[in-house]
Each structure stands twice: as C-alpha cells, then as structure tokens.
Design a protein around this motif. Sequence first.
Motif, PDB file in Angstrom:
ATOM      1  N   UNK A 208       5.022  31.316   4.063  1.00  0.00           N
ATOM      2  CA  UNK A 208       5.399  31.441   2.653  1.00  0.00           C
ATOM      3  C   UNK A 208       4.335  30.843   1.742  1.00  0.00           C
ATOM      4  N   UNK A 209       3.591  29.838   2.234  1.00  0.00           N
ATOM      5  CA  UNK A 209       2.523  29.258   1.423  1.00  0.00           C
ATOM      6  C   UNK A 209       1.367  30.246   1.265  1.00  0.00           C
ATOM      7  N   UNK A 210       1.014  30.937   2.336  1.00  0.00           N
ATOM      8  CA  UNK A 210      -0.109  31.871   2.284  1.00  0.00           C
ATOM      9  C   UNK A 210       0.225  33.159   1.544  1.00  0.00           C
ATOM     10  N   UNK A 211       1.462  33.585   1.613  1.00  0.00           N
ATOM     11  CA  UNK A 211       1.849  34.868   1.023  1.00  0.00           C
ATOM     12  C   UNK A 211       2.486  34.711  -0.354  1.00  0.00           C
ATOM     13  N   UNK A 212       2.545  33.483  -0.874  1.00  0.00           N
ATOM     14  CA  UNK A 212       3.138  33.232  -2.188  1.00  0.00           C
ATOM     15  C   UNK A 212       4.569  33.770  -2.249  1.00  0.00           C
ATOM     16  N   UNK A 213       5.324  33.473  -1.213  1.00  0.00           N
ATOM     17  CA  UNK A 213       6.723  33.900  -1.121  1.00  0.00           C
ATOM     18  C   UNK A 213       7.616  32.717  -1.494  1.00  0.00           C
ATOM     19  N   UNK A 214       8.618  32.982  -2.299  1.00  0.00           N
ATOM     20  CA  UNK A 214       9.542  31.928  -2.729  1.00  0.00           C
ATOM     21  C   UNK A 214      10.547  31.657  -1.622  1.00  0.00           C
ATOM     22  N   UNK A 215      10.656  30.422  -1.206  1.00  0.00           N
ATOM     23  CA  UNK A 215      11.543  30.037  -0.117  1.00  0.00           C
ATOM     24  C   UNK A 215      12.991  30.368  -0.481  1.00  0.00           C
TER      25      UNK A 215
END
Length: 602
Positions: free
Chosen positions: A241-248
């Motif tokens: 999620x950090x690399x793909x800019x995904x909201x947890x």
Amino acid sequence: MSENYIVSARKYRPSSFSTVVGQKALTHTLKTAIKNEQLAHAYLFCGPRGVGKTTCARIFAKAINCEHLTPDGEPCNECESCQAFNEQRSYNILELDAASNNSVDDIRNITDQVLVPPQVGRYRVFIIDEVHMLSQAAFNAFLKTLEEPPEYAIFILATTEKQKIIPTILSRCQIYDFARITVPDIVEQLQYICQDKGVTADPAALNVIAQKADGAMRDALSIFDQVLASSDGNITYQNAIDNLNVLDYDYYFRLDEAFLTGDVPQALLIYKEIRDKGFNSLFFVNGLAQHLRDLMVASTPSTLSLLETNHEIAQRHVQQAAKFNSHFFYMAMDLCNTCDLQYRETSNKQFVVELTLIKLCQLMGGTPVQQAPPPQVKKVTAQPQPAQPQPVQQQPAQPQPAQQQATQPQPAPQAPVQAAPQAPQQVAPQQVAPQRPAPQPVAQPAAPRRTSAPVTPRILINKSQPSGDSAAGATAVARSVRNEAFTPEQLSVAWNNYISQNPGEIILLSAMRNSLPQKVNDTTYQIEVENNAQVEAISSNMTKLMQYLRDEVKNDMLAIDIKLAEKDVSVMAKTDREIVDDMRKRNPQFEQLIQDFKLSMA
C-alpha cells in the motif's frame, strides 16, 4: 546476477492455452476448433487491455501449424514450426500494429503478402493488433481480401474498442469477447510467480495488487515488479500500500465505527489523518463509496460473491455489515455520489467532504436512530392523550356554555383565561369546527371519536409541539386553527418552494422532486413514492414539512398520505415525445420552461 533482466509480463507470457489466465471457456472453444479442423478465415478478439487477446492470437497461430498437436489441442513446442515461432523466425506468422500502420499502403502490403503461400506448415496467419485504428480508406481496402482470402490465409484481428470497427468488417469475422480477469485468478497467478521466483508474499498484498490491476493481467505483473523491487524478497501488505499509494482499508473500518455512534469529531479527525498522509480527497471519497458498496454486498449471502477480495477481508466486511441496515447503505452511497459530483465544481473541496462525513454520522448515529421515525409518530400522537386528564377540572362544565357561544362567540376566549387546561379538549372541537354542523351536538365525547380516525393523527403530528409549551400556549393554538380554502396549484407552489428553500436536505428533496401531492378531497392529498427509503425520508421530516405547507396555504386541516408505488413488471419503452409529455404532467415548472423558451421537438 542474471545477464538480462526480463520483466514478469514478458517472462511469464503464456505459451499454451492451458497457461492463459481467466479465459477458460474461450480457450476451450479455440482448442476444440483446432482439433476438429473447423477453422474460420477471420477472427476478431476484443476485450479490455491486458487480458490475453494478442497472446491467444499467437498461441492459436502456432497451434494450427504445429506438426504434432497434442490430443487436447495444444502446440507441442518441439516441431520445426513451433520452434521457429518460439525463436521469432517463422515466416508463416505476420503481425501488424494498426496503431502506427493504419494507412491504405500498409493494408496493401498485407494483401500482397496474402498471395504468398506458406513454405512450412499449412497456414499463413496475419495478426492485426489495435485494428480499430485503421482509417476508413484502409478498412475499405481490406474488405475484399478479408471476405475471400486464399484457403491457407487466416486473419486474427485484435482490438480494445469493438464499437469503432465498421459493421462490414464485423460481419466477416468470428467474434470472441475476452472477459476481465477476476481478482482471485490474478492472485493465484501471482502466487505461482512468487513460488517460481522464490519470493514470499502476504495474500493481502497480492490482493491489493490484483485490485489495482483492474482486471488486466499485464498490469498486475507490472505492478508486481514495482512492489517486488522495494520489498527485498518479502512482499508485505504495508509495503504494497505504501508503494502503490493505496489507502488502507482500516481507515474505512474506523470510519464505520464513527458512523455507527454518530461521532462527528472522530470522523473529521480520521479524514484529517488521511489528508496528512498526502491522499487526494476525491480519491478518499471514491474509496469510501467503494467500501460502502462492499459492505452492502457483504450484508446479504446471495451477493457475497460480488465482493472481490480474499477470504479474511471478506469475513471482516460481513461482520461489519451486520452492524448496519440496508437503508443506511443506500442513503450513504447516494451522499458519496453527490459529494463526488459537487467536488469538481466547488471551490472549498475540503468543506464538501467534511459536510458529507457529518451527514453520514447523522444518518446512522447508532442503529436505533434508524428505527426512530416510526416510534416518533406514535409518541407524538399519544402526547395529547396524557394532557386530556387535565381539562377534567372545569371542562365538563364548558360544554353547557357552548350553546350560548353559538350566539355569542366572545365568551369562548374568556373561558380559557380562567381555566387554561381546557386547551387539549379545545383541539378536538376545532378539528370538527370546519364542518359547521358540529355546534349542535352538546355531547362532546362523540365528536373526538368521529374525527380521530380520518383526521386527528395527521393534525396532531404538527400540533403536538406547540401544545407542550404551556397550557396557555396550547389555548392560543387551539383558537388559531385555520381553515381557508386552497387550490391544488397553491399547494404545488408551496411544495416546490419548500424544495428550493431547503437545498441541504438532499435525501428528502430527492424524494419530493419525484412526486407531487395529488388531491383526494378538499383537505387530504396523497403522494406516491418509489421505494421504502423515500417513505422513511419523508416521514422523518413530515412535521417540519407539514408545518410549512399549512402556513403557506393557511389551512391546519391539510393532511398528506404517503403511498408506496406498485412496481410495474412490464416496463414499456417510451419515445422521446412520450418522455417529454410525462415530464410535463409530473412537473409544472418544466411546462413553464418550455413555454418561456418556446421549445419544441423536431
């Protein structure tokens, strides 16, 4: 260290039908056609990007020229024809990228190549990728060759936009529609690649990659390489999620708890935390809408299959969805959709999102709040009943002077001054007062019984609030009952004025715009709504709405019934003129707009 690094999208590109991901029905059809030697002269492979169109075209071209085809229709990869294809030196297969070669001359080059028979194998296969990019003249130049090619020539056209291909081309091809690859299929393929590479991966991380790919295997492999590059051989959920800019998704589950308890400050603080991490507010709103949709489908076992996620997260959605009711999901998704539409137009974007979160908190505010509107009606109608014992002090003596009041109306105001508690019983006579024959019956117990069934419940909905202030205030309300005549047009104007003066009540106004009051009798009107959500939206705001409408038409006897429309199973298609005529009947303002601008249908 390897000599040349090859990206996963190329290294793990399928070389046989059995290794194609997510297209089992389609590959089975192609293999059956090859085994039975029932080959068409032209095929059209269409579907989203990265689902295997060009890959299947190449495998199909290799299989039909294979000298030792396997019993299930797969190429052997050992004969001269298969080896020539694998080493990219086969003269029987010609590929053309129509995106950069879309002129008539490029098509004429193809038609010239068609005249040359195969030197090795039985067929020459021409694969034209992105065929929708061909010009109109190129399509026309290609028609005759596509319709009647030599028996050794087979054309395979691939496109992502079938609607842009002219019908004369479509009618000459067998059309195969490739489906989006499901999240479980992508996760399964990524797990196989992880095993082959000796990489450990968290299933939740692979699920995030699969969802980010949006049904495209090629995109999933590219994203996988990106995450793998920074994971040192161990792909974790947090790393993904950090690399793909995904909201947890934990943020959304925390917001659910705020919605349940009506905790507005907590919801706003969670939103601030999300903004501080650099996430775009529109991205957050769309993610919240998707989360609410996932909760809705998880709330019913029959729709749980629509939830594209792994088992652990799916179970968490099911547990969370059980805390809400379906009505909350419908109204919450509507609020998120409205926020998405308003976000692009407003100058204060943060305010729009925060306002939406506040409404979501007020929408639920704990499960009992959703069940509040029906009990409120019962409690309000019951409030005058406890107040009735108070008039017992002097009210039984009041009906005798009532005969004198028929000739002298002024003593009536004086009596309440001496005994204020008579207000609750004055309400009932005033309700009957518009019927003028009521003064003659002296026995008052019969009058409330006649009026309570058809009229009293609706009048008391809005009368109960002023009657609770004080006995004197209740007496004033009882004396000021209004019964002026009004027309349906006046009520319609008041109805529309309420809509325009209360733009913030989105859910209520959405229900009001779709229905106008229809006259039942002089003081009773009826509105017809489409679903239970609209019934509850209007019912919960009925007190304020009725007070406004009665003030506008100056008639406290006005009552409005809510009717749930019966769904018509046989839906008839309407012409444009029928649609316009229907809008004219439902909305007088639309008719006025047509007259003001002198509009007409061509």
